[in-house]
Design a protein around this motif. Structure first.
Motif, short mmCIF file in Angstrom:
data_model
loop_
_atom_site.label_atom_id
_atom_site.label_comp_id
_atom_site.label_asym_id
_atom_site.label_seq_id
_atom_site.Cartn_x
_atom_site.Cartn_y
_atom_site.Cartn_z
N THR A 1 14.76 4.38 -3.63
CA THR A 1 15.13 5.75 -3.98
C THR A 1 16.10 5.71 -5.16
O THR A 1 16.35 4.63 -5.70
CB THR A 1 15.80 6.45 -2.77
OG1 THR A 1 16.84 5.58 -2.29
CG2 THR A 1 14.82 6.72 -1.66
N SER A 2 16.63 6.86 -5.53
CA SER A 2 17.49 6.94 -6.70
C SER A 2 18.89 7.40 -6.35
O SER A 2 19.14 7.91 -5.26
CB SER A 2 16.89 7.92 -7.72
OG SER A 2 15.58 7.51 -8.04
N MET A 3 19.78 7.24 -7.32
CA MET A 3 21.15 7.75 -7.19
C MET A 3 21.31 8.91 -8.18
O MET A 3 20.49 9.10 -9.07
CB MET A 3 22.17 6.70 -7.57
CG MET A 3 22.00 5.34 -6.96
SD MET A 3 23.32 4.24 -7.51
CE MET A 3 23.08 4.18 -9.27
N GLU B 1 0.81 -1.22 0.00
CA GLU B 1 0.00 0.00 0.00
C GLU B 1 0.84 1.27 0.00
O GLU B 1 0.34 2.33 0.33
CB GLU B 1 -0.93 0.02 1.22
CG GLU B 1 -1.90 -1.15 1.20
CD GLU B 1 -2.93 -1.08 2.31
OE1 GLU B 1 -4.13 -1.22 2.01
OE2 GLU B 1 -2.53 -0.88 3.47
N GLU B 2 2.12 1.14 -0.39
CA GLU B 2 2.98 2.33 -0.35
C GLU B 2 2.46 3.40 -1.30
O GLU B 2 2.43 4.58 -0.97
CB GLU B 2 4.42 1.95 -0.71
CG GLU B 2 5.45 2.98 -0.29
CD GLU B 2 5.61 4.15 -1.24
OE1 GLU B 2 6.12 5.20 -0.83
OE2 GLU B 2 5.22 4.03 -2.42
N GLU B 3 2.03 2.99 -2.47
CA GLU B 3 1.60 3.96 -3.48
C GLU B 3 0.23 4.58 -3.18
O GLU B 3 -0.22 5.48 -3.88
CB GLU B 3 1.59 3.32 -4.88
CG GLU B 3 2.95 2.80 -5.35
CD GLU B 3 4.00 3.88 -5.64
OE1 GLU B 3 3.74 5.06 -5.32
OE2 GLU B 3 5.06 3.54 -6.17
N ILE B 4 -0.43 4.09 -2.14
CA ILE B 4 -1.69 4.72 -1.74
C ILE B 4 -1.57 5.29 -0.32
O ILE B 4 -2.56 5.46 0.40
CB ILE B 4 -2.91 3.77 -1.87
CG1 ILE B 4 -2.64 2.43 -1.22
CG2 ILE B 4 -3.26 3.58 -3.35
CD1 ILE B 4 -3.86 1.50 -1.16
N GLY C 1 17.51 12.42 3.00
CA GLY C 1 16.32 13.19 3.34
C GLY C 1 15.23 12.95 2.31
O GLY C 1 15.50 12.82 1.12
N LEU C 2 14.00 12.82 2.79
CA LEU C 2 12.84 12.66 1.91
C LEU C 2 11.79 13.68 2.33
O LEU C 2 11.73 14.07 3.49
CB LEU C 2 12.24 11.26 2.05
CG LEU C 2 13.04 10.09 1.50
CD1 LEU C 2 12.43 8.78 1.99
CD2 LEU C 2 13.07 10.11 -0.03
N ARG C 3 10.94 14.09 1.40
CA ARG C 3 9.90 15.05 1.77
C ARG C 3 8.65 14.33 2.27
O ARG C 3 8.42 13.16 1.99
CB ARG C 3 9.57 15.94 0.56
CG ARG C 3 10.69 16.93 0.31
CD ARG C 3 10.30 18.03 -0.64
NE ARG C 3 10.25 17.61 -2.03
CZ ARG C 3 10.25 18.47 -3.05
NH1 ARG C 3 10.28 19.78 -2.83
NH2 ARG C 3 10.20 18.04 -4.30
N1 BES Z 1 9.76 5.26 -4.33
C1 BES Z 1 8.89 6.38 -4.31
C2 BES Z 1 9.47 7.58 -3.59
C3 BES Z 1 10.74 8.12 -4.16
C4 BES Z 1 10.98 8.13 -5.52
C5 BES Z 1 11.69 8.63 -3.32
C6 BES Z 1 12.17 8.60 -6.02
C7 BES Z 1 12.87 9.12 -3.80
C8 BES Z 1 13.11 9.10 -5.16
C9 BES Z 1 7.58 5.97 -3.66
O1 BES Z 1 7.09 4.76 -4.19
C10 BES Z 1 6.51 7.00 -3.97
O2 BES Z 1 6.19 7.17 -5.10
N2 BES Z 1 5.97 7.60 -2.92
C11 BES Z 1 4.85 8.43 -3.04
C12 BES Z 1 4.27 8.55 -1.67
C13 BES Z 1 2.81 8.83 -1.58
C14 BES Z 1 1.96 7.93 -2.39
C15 BES Z 1 2.39 8.85 -0.13
C16 BES Z 1 5.23 9.80 -3.57
O3 BES Z 1 6.35 10.28 -3.32
O4 BES Z 1 4.42 10.37 -4.28
#
Ligand code: BES
Ligand code: MN
Ligand code: MN
Length: 456
Positions: A179-181, A150-153, A192-194
């Motif tokens: 995540t990415s490089m 359920e990460e994408e939701i 850090g992530l938002r």
């Molecule tokens: N893997 C991503 C988040 C991500 C992508 C982090 C690229 C750093 C670099 C994750 O699957 C994602 O898409 N998260 C959603 C969260 C939301 C649905 C709560 C996002 O960031 O939109």
């Protein structure tokens, strides 16, 4: 520890297996794919088991199950909790895919499919790294795996899951590859992530659609009103105008910003890759800063009125927009949701009725760079890439990272292997074979160094 010979012998099989998994459309957002979600979870469980994990199970939640498995080599040794997600974003618009999203295809050394990078490809690296380690009887620490659906939701049921399974999830650190490089010749570790607040605003005018000749000019048009309200949410410097929005935003020091600016970045390449002639964003900040350490407000979807063929002269009765705000450490998603709602209501003209709804949210996260696990990830990437990774901030969100800290007291290491060109959430998502195999190579090194640094 000789990882490479085993990896090189089995590359094709690893790829074939991943492609089999990518064929299952595990879209969490759309109920039409419910059965596929369970099938994808079962597939993962089966392959985790075959790779040497024990006590593998699908743990039910109020939503999609969590796939769990573990390999405890010695209770006295440190334990790594690996997290990832088996759900993917919807593949729409289908017509823009060169090959169908759920019929994976390898072209120019890349796997094209929805979920190839985000996050099935990266999760599968962990499964194969485990297979290699257990196959050589060389796993130097304990590993637990939890993969959610359920990460994408918005990971809506995950906080509850963490609270109920504290004992089972006992570990020393969390390892995530989602995540990415910066580039294949410039490895990096995300620190850090938002966070996120995701809102919906519905504007209603008259009790029915109106003839735009008979009523136009005299009665409020919900589309015009909505557009006007959205436009007013940013000023001429692209600063968000909601009172209090920046109150809790952490400002970085000149030194920190100078450090951040060392990261390689070519604005011309950036524009070219996106097919844009210019960029725009908050005055006073660089493109990297705007996309990582500054909060945002964006309209993600907007609809209303007539969108069919030809022209229809109508004042629609309703217009709706989905608006998301990316948040930075120290901002609270709940507070932002509240002040957004209050502000929208305060600027709504009397000529319409406005409703504001909150979708999911999540907190930003910062991960320490002075931990043993960070050092282990850094050494592991240095060994596999031949270059020391640099710490970077990223703009995306993984809400569970903040929850791991809050509920389980655990720090996370974000060792991801994607690239910006992978087109996450977009048509033609892809993942480089180089990245897939590099991930499988690097993860065992991480266990090795982590056990060495953290082991007693
Ligand atoms: N893997 C991503 C988040 C991500 C992508 C982090 C690229 C750093 C670099 C994750 O699957 C994602 O898409 N998260 C959603 C969260 C939301 C649905 C709560 C996002 O960031 O939109
Ligand atoms: Mn992801
Ligand atoms: Mn995603």
């Amino acid at each position: 520890m000789e990882v490479l010979p085993v990896l090189n012998q089995n590359k094709q099989r690893y790829l074939d297996e991943l492609m089999g998994w990518l064929r299952i459309p595990s879209v969490s957002a759309d109920p039409k794919f419910n059965d596929d979600m369970f099938e994808a979870a079962e597939f993962l469980k089966k392959h985790l088991e075959e790779a040497g994990a024990v006590n593998c199970e699908l743990i039910p939640t109020d939503g999609f199950p969590v796939v769990y498995g573990e390999k405890i080599v010695d209770p006295a040794k440190p334990t790594v909790l690996v997290y990832g997600h088996y759900d993917v974003q919807p593949a729409d618009p289908y017509e823009l895919w060169k090959s169908p999203p759920f019929e994976p295809e390898v072209r120019n050394e890349r796997i094209y499919a929805r979920g190839s990078c985000d996050d099935k490809g990266q999760v599968y690296m962990h499964v194969k790294a485990l297979e290699i380690m257990t196959g050589m009887n060389a796993l130097p620490c304990n590993v637990k795996f939890m993969f959610e659906g359920e990460e994408e939701i918005g990971s809506i049921h995950l906080d509850d899951f963490l609270s109920k399974n504290k004992e089972k999830l006992k570990a020393d650190v969390v390892l995530v590859s989602d995540t990415s490089m910066i580039a294949n010749d410039c490895p990096s570790i995300t620190v850090g992530l938002r966070g996120l607040s995701y809102m919906e605003v519905e504007v209603t005018g008259a009790n029915r659609d109106l003839h735009s000749g008979v009523y136009g000019g005299a009665v409020a048009n919900p589309i015009n009103v909505l557009a006007r309200m959205i436009t007013s949410l940013k000023d001429e410097n692209f600063r968000i105008t909601i009172p209090g929005f920046y109150d809790d935003v952490v400002e970085y020091t000149a030194e920190q910003r100078a450090e951040m600016a060392k990261r390689p970045f070519e604005l011309e390449d950036y524009k070219k890759e996106l097919g844009i002639s210019d960029i725009e964003g908050e005055t006073g900040f660089t493109t990297i800063e705007r996309a990582t350490i500054r909060p945002t407000l964006d309209c993600n979807g907007i609809w209303g009125g007539y969108t069919g063929a030809g022209a229809k002269t109508v004042l629609p009765s309703k217009a709706t927009a989905k608006i998301s705000m990316r948040l930075v450490p120290n901002q609270s998603s709940a507070k932002i949701t509240e002040i957004f709602t209050r502000h929208i209501m305060s600027i709504a003209p009397k000529s319409v009725t406005v409703k504001v709804m909150a979708h999911h949210g999540g907190e930003a996260a910062m991960t320490p760079t002075d931990s043993l696990a960070y050092a282990a990830a850094s050494k592991a990437m240095e060994k596999s890439f031949g270059k020391k990774p640099i710490p970077t901030f990223e703009g995306g969100s993984i809400p569970v990272v903040a929850s791991f800290k809050k509920i389980l007291g655990l720090n996370t290491v974000l060792m991801g292997f994607g690239l910006d060109i992978d087109a996450l959430h977009s048509p033609n998502e892809s993942y480089g074979l180089f990245n897939f195999y590099k991930g499988i190579e690097t993860i065992p090194y991480f266990y090795h160094y982590y056990a060495e640094l953290a082991g007693k």
